[in-house]
Design an enzyme around this catalytic site. Structure first.
Site, PDB file in Angstrom:
ATOM      1  N   ASP A  79       0.907  -1.173   0.014  1.00  0.00           N
ATOM      2  CA  ASP A  79       0.019  -0.051   0.137  1.00  0.00           C
ATOM      3  C   ASP A  79       0.927   1.251   0.019  1.00  0.00           C
ATOM      4  OD1 ASP A  79      -1.900  -1.764   0.209  1.00  0.00           O
ATOM      5  OD2 ASP A  79      -2.592  -1.151   2.326  1.00  0.00           O
ATOM      6  N   LYS A 133      -6.443  10.487  11.224  1.00  0.00           N
ATOM      7  CA  LYS A 133      -6.137   9.662  10.137  1.00  0.00           C
ATOM      8  C   LYS A 133      -7.203  10.069   8.890  1.00  0.00           C
ATOM      9  CE  LYS A 133      -5.357   5.129   7.965  1.00  0.00           C
ATOM     10  NZ  LYS A 133      -5.263   3.602   8.422  1.00  0.00           N
ATOM     11  N   ASP A 149      -4.434   2.627  -4.831  1.00  0.00           N
ATOM     12  CA  ASP A 149      -3.086   2.877  -4.350  1.00  0.00           C
ATOM     13  C   ASP A 149      -2.669   1.782  -3.637  1.00  0.00           C
ATOM     14  OD1 ASP A 149      -4.598   3.469  -2.220  1.00  0.00           O
ATOM     15  OD2 ASP A 149      -3.439   4.955  -1.702  1.00  0.00           O
TER      16      ASP A 149
END
Length: 485
Positions: free
Chosen positions: A186, A256, A431
């Site tokens: 990742d 986050k 991604d």
């Protein structure tokens, strides 16, 4: 299975209005939770039925590109872009021998799924090896055992990996096991990675792991620490109960989602709601929770601006360019002709070309809807072939994230092409990149090389040149800002 909701009894009519409002709020939350659980149960059952229908079958995921060049599977309900359960059910059709490197990466993969992913690789391998008994128990007694796999951040994928590791470790030589399990690599907040590369932001590049280091940097923890330092300075000068609360409670999980979506244009309202999801359980009153969340959102935005100065300049430049272009008028048109209610000849939309040569046109327009009254209901219809004015506000808000998405998509396609040349089985969730455990090293090398290849060209300067040529009769694009002139 919960088949009904037990609502809290209504207070007496003579009760305090605040108590009645609190009763309404709690019942509303219970109903929403019940509806969400029911939807999740229906969705899971549907995905499982599809999986059962294809059990043991070889099948493919044809993809479609959206207007930014991002790839999405055509199958809408069951695919590798789905939730943790969907991903845990999928394996590669062709198996490959693990070998020493593959066995190591399978162990690292399990560690990552448990959230132990910010330590050196050797420590991740050690984490898995220290839990071999629990891995065996999870694989052989998933429902009636200790249930260690349920503690993972991604429990269903962790369980699938436990099955794979357990089968490999049964062999006298585990390296000889033929594995079908996908292993992920990742990106670290991929949007910030592209912004750091575009802006030449050395400090930002280090935080998102574009620079080599002994262990991965955690950009979310970094931003949380920057915010905490800001709040501590506030407490040195005055007694602020909100700042004190966050100094004690703040962690990477709270910030986050806001850090992740900041580069994709999340607004202050959106960031407030994101933080509220993380801290709402600390408050009985929703109003207090939102007040605290908004307070923190402002400091998170300021911390990101402080930590990624070059990236912030590029983001602002993209927004300013779009603002000028979307509201521009042909320079050779008589401005007096716009008086008396005449509308100027606006640009259709902002357009740019990706590094792979794909033209991108933002579709945001002011849709004209017509109300139609029927015997049953009122419906609104629009002409799909009508030429409508563009929505300048949405054009500006969408351009920075869409530009980054187009670069992200270009990097994925370049990487997929290179991996195909090397004979790798490859899948991607934007991604997050998947391949066999034994091929992770090759895929990682390809990912890094293609990212460097993508950014060898000054993409921002190239974009400005394209704008200067495409819109030379409309507007003069502002000069590109540089944090390190």
């Amino acid at each position: 299975i919960q088949d009904k909701v037990e609502l809290i009894p209504r207070p007496a009519n003579s009760a305090d209005p605040g108590e009645i409002n609190l009763w309404k709020q709690r019942n509303r939350e219970m109903v929403n939770k019940y509806s969400a659980n029911r939807s999740m149960r229906c969705d899971s059952n549907y995905k499982l039925e599809i999986a059962r229908a294809f059990l043991g079958e070889k099948f493919y995921f044809p993809h479609n590109l959206d207007f930014r060049g991002r790839a999405y599977p055509l199958s809408p309900h069951f695919n590798h872009l789905g939730n943790d359960m969907s991903r845990g059910l999928l394996v590669f059709w062709k198996g490959k021998r693990l070998g020493p490197e593959g066995l190591k990466w399978l162990k690292i993969h399990l560690s990552n799924l448990f959230g132990v992913d910010k330590v050196p690789l050797d420590e991740r391998v050690a984490f898995t090896e220290s839990n071999l008994d629990k891995i065996r128990d999870s694989a052989e007694h998933p429902l009636d055992g200790e249930g260690w796999w349920k503690q993972a951040d991604e429990p269903w994928q962790a369980l699938a990996t436990c099955f794979e590791l357990n089968e490999a470790l049964k062999l006298e030589t585990p390296e000889d096991y033929f594995s079908h399990q996908p292993v992920h690599q990742d990106g670290t907040c991929n949007g910030l990675q592209h912004y750091a590369a575009l802006g030449g932001d050395i400090e930002g590049a280090q935080q998102v792991n574009l620079l080599p280091g002994p262990k991965p940097n955690d950009v979310y923890l970094h931003v949380a620490n920057v915010v905490k330092r800001r709040l501590q300075k506030i407490l040195e000068t005055k007694d602020d109960p909100v700042a004190k609360f966050f100094v004690e409670k703040l962690n990477r999980k709270i910030v986050k989602q806001t850090v992740m979506t900041h580069v994709y244009g999340v607004t202050m309202v959106g960031a407030t709601l994101q933080i509220d999801k993380q801290i709402g359980s600390y408050f009985e009153n929703k109003k207090d929770s939102l007040f605290y969340s908004q307070y923190l959102a402002k400091h998170v935005f300021a911390a990101i601006k402080e930590s990624f100065h070059g990236a912030h300049l590029i983001q602002n430049w993209l927004g300013e360019c779009c603002k000028r272009i979307s509201k521009s008028v042909r320079l050779d048109v008589d401005q007096n002709s716009f008086k008396n209610g005449n509308k100027p000849d606006f640009m259709t939309s902002i357009i740019w070309t990706t590094p792979l040569g794909l033209p991108i046109v933002q579709p945001y327009r002011e849709i004209q809807k017509k109300q139609v009254q029927t015997n049953l209901q009122t419906v609104y219809i629009s002409d799909p072939f009508a030429v409508n004015q563009i929505n300048a506000r949405r054009q500006k808000a969408g351009f920075p994230p869409n530009f980054i998405h187009s670069l992200d998509a270009s990097h994925m396609l370049l990487s997929a092409s290179k991996c195909a040349e090397d004979g790798l089985d490859f899948a991607s969730v934007h991604d997050s990149y998947w391949t066999h455990a034994c091929d992770v090293e090759i895929m990682s090398k390809n990912l890094r090389e293609q990212f460097i290849k993508l950014h060898e060209v000054d993409l921002i300067e190239r974009l400005k040149e394209e704008f200067d040529e495409r819109y030379k009769n409309y507007v003069q694009v502002v000069k590109v800002p540089r944090s390190n002139p």
